[in-house]
Enzyme design. Structure first.
Site, PDB file in Angstrom:
ATOM      1  N   HIS A   1       0.826  -1.219   0.000  1.00 11.46           N
ATOM      2  CA  HIS A   1       0.000   0.000   0.000  1.00 11.46           C
ATOM      3  C   HIS A   1       0.852   1.258   0.000  1.00 11.46           C
ATOM      4  CE1 HIS A   1       0.087   1.063   4.413  1.00 11.46           C
ATOM      5  NE2 HIS A   1       0.182  -0.228   4.607  1.00 11.46           N
TER       6      HIS A   1
ATOM      7  N   ASP B   1       5.867   2.050   6.512  1.00 15.07           N
ATOM      8  CA  ASP B   1       4.564   1.387   6.415  1.00 15.07           C
ATOM      9  C   ASP B   1       3.734   2.184   5.408  1.00 15.07           C
ATOM     10  OD1 ASP B   1       2.184   0.097   6.760  1.00 15.07           O
ATOM     11  OD2 ASP B   1       1.891   0.689   8.842  1.00 15.07           O
TER      12      ASP B   1
ATOM     13  N   GLU C   1      -5.139   1.740   2.494  1.00 12.29           N
ATOM     14  CA  GLU C   1      -5.038   0.555   3.359  1.00 12.29           C
ATOM     15  C   GLU C   1      -5.267   0.919   4.814  1.00 12.29           C
ATOM     16  OE1 GLU C   1      -3.142  -2.517   5.956  1.00 12.29           O
ATOM     17  OE2 GLU C   1      -2.682  -0.388   5.825  1.00 12.29           O
ATOM     18  N   GLU C   2      -4.701   2.062   5.194  1.00 13.37           N
ATOM     19  CA  GLU C   2      -4.705   2.447   6.615  1.00 13.37           C
ATOM     20  C   GLU C   2      -6.096   2.820   7.142  1.00 13.37           C
ATOM     21  OE1 GLU C   2      -2.340   1.961   8.588  1.00 13.37           O
ATOM     22  OE2 GLU C   2      -0.458   1.993   7.457  1.00 13.37           O
TER      23      GLU C   2
ATOM     24  N   HIS D   1       3.936   3.020  13.037  1.00 16.61           N
ATOM     25  CA  HIS D   1       2.820   3.924  13.344  1.00 16.61           C
ATOM     26  C   HIS D   1       3.257   5.140  14.162  1.00 16.61           C
ATOM     27  CE1 HIS D   1      -0.826   1.671  11.717  1.00 16.61           C
ATOM     28  NE2 HIS D   1       0.259   1.290  11.112  1.00 16.61           N
TER      29      HIS D   1
HETATM   30 CO    CO Z   1       0.789  -1.188   6.465  1.00 17.34          CO
END
Ligand code: CO
Length: 357
Positions: A65, A179, A211-212, A322
């Site tokens: 993503h 990420d 995605e998140e 995150h």
């Molecule tokens: Co991810």
């Protein structure tokens, strides 16, 4: 000597693209994928790169993503401060003091996330965690009018302001958005390598959106691709920092890519998983096993497409995931590419049929 992989990771992680606002990172992804295959897009913005091998099927989907966690301007106070909505899951404790960039129609505006200073808090509240709803973004304005003159409007995306750094040992990298830009980079690197090999399938490298906020781009792009087998490429959670027990995560930086045996929304196809593990052993790529009880990946949507798609997740471990500053290990990245290329070379029609037999 120029290091193309380092440059790719730097470029991709420094690009902006919170969920729903992936434009800048998408342009970059398209630039990198353009020479590697036939490009298309689903209707919410996921980029699909089709690479023909020696057979039309099986169709192999690689998904990573391209969105990153961030915020959106929600409301402007009359004093000139901004309330914000999260786009994706943040660890609230890393927010205070974070510099951010607001993308406005008039250009970039820099600000900082603030809260009531500890000096002004009653003693019983000083040691408590500040809640996100009590935070605001300060762009240095002294009135709502000044904020509006800067071009800031509710709905504008807000991105952490952080740059890419190659750390002291030369093997670990610090940046925002590993990420999942690391997954997107893996797609680019793998497709580049594949140009020199025969592969008995058609590969679809897919950079998904949103995605998140609930695997939305995976849900739409898997319909466009309709794959026979899928490999999701993700950042994973490193457990080699103080306070994490081995039964929570035993994954360490530099010990190889990971294979996810469990997450909150997918159990991987076990034959595909075992094939991956056996192949890694055979080509001597170290592989770590990981389990994420409180998270999911694009695999959640992909493995449930149509009547089901054999799916597995390969990860590159990151510390401080995150937050705006996470750390990955270059060796894990290079080994992930090596493993992916080998897997794709072996995914012919017979092999893929075995996964669902
Ligand atoms: Co991810």
């Amino acid at each position: 000597m120029a290091d193309a992989t380092l440059e790719l990771l730097k470029e991709l992680t420094e690009a902006n693209g919170v969920p729903g606002y992936e434009g800048p990172v998408r342009d970059l992804v398209r630039k990198h994928l353009e020479p590697l295959g036939k490009l298309s897009q689903d209707k919410i913005g996921s980029v699909i790169c089709q690479v023909e091998g020696s057979a039309e099927t099986p169709k192999v989907m690689l998904a990573g993503h391209m969105d990153e966690i961030g915020f959106m301007v929600k409301h402007i106070t009359k004093e000139g401060f901004l309330h914000f909505l999260p786009l994706g899951g943040w660890f609230d404790q890393v927010l205070l003091g974070q510099r951010v960039v607001i993308k406005t129609r008039m250009g970039d505006v820099v600000g900082v996330i603030g809260a009531k200073p500890p000096h002004l808090l009653p003693a019983d509240q000083r040691n408590k965690v500040v809640k996100r709803k009590d935070m605001y973004i300060d762009i240095g304005a002294t009135s709502k009018e000044e904020v509006e003159e800067a071009g800031v409007r509710p709905g504008d995306p807000v991105i952490p302001r952080a740059d890419f750094v190659s750390l002291a040992n030369g093997k670990t990298y610090l940046s925002k958005a590993f990420d999942d830009r690391v997954g997107v980079a893996l797609i680019v690197s793998t497709l580049e390598q594949l140009k020199s090999f025969e592969h008995p399938n058609t590969v679809y490298g897919v950079a998904t959106v949103q995605e998140e906020v609930g695997v939305r781009g995976a849900t739409t792009s898997v319909r466009a691709v309709d794959p026979d087998v899928a490999i999701v490429l993700e950042s994973d959670i490193a457990g080699d920092v103080p306070g994490i027990k081995p039964d929570e995560s035993s994954v360490e930086l530099g010990k190889g890519p990971t294979v996810l045996i469990y997450d909150a929304r997918m159990i991987p196809n076990i034959k595909l998983r075992d094939f991956l593990m056996e192949t890694a052993e055979e080509i001597e790529v170290p592989l770590q096993v990981s389990y994420i009880e409180g998270g999911a990946t694009d695999g959640a949507a992909i493995h449930l497409h149509n009547t089901g798609v054999p799916t597995v997740v390969i990860g590159v471990a990151a510390r401080h995931i995150h937050s705006d500053s996470s750390i990955i290990h270059r060796g894990d990245y290079d080994n992930a590419v090596k493993l992916l290329v080998e897997i794709i070379k072996r995914l012919d029609a017979d092999k893929v049929a075995e996964f669902t037999a």
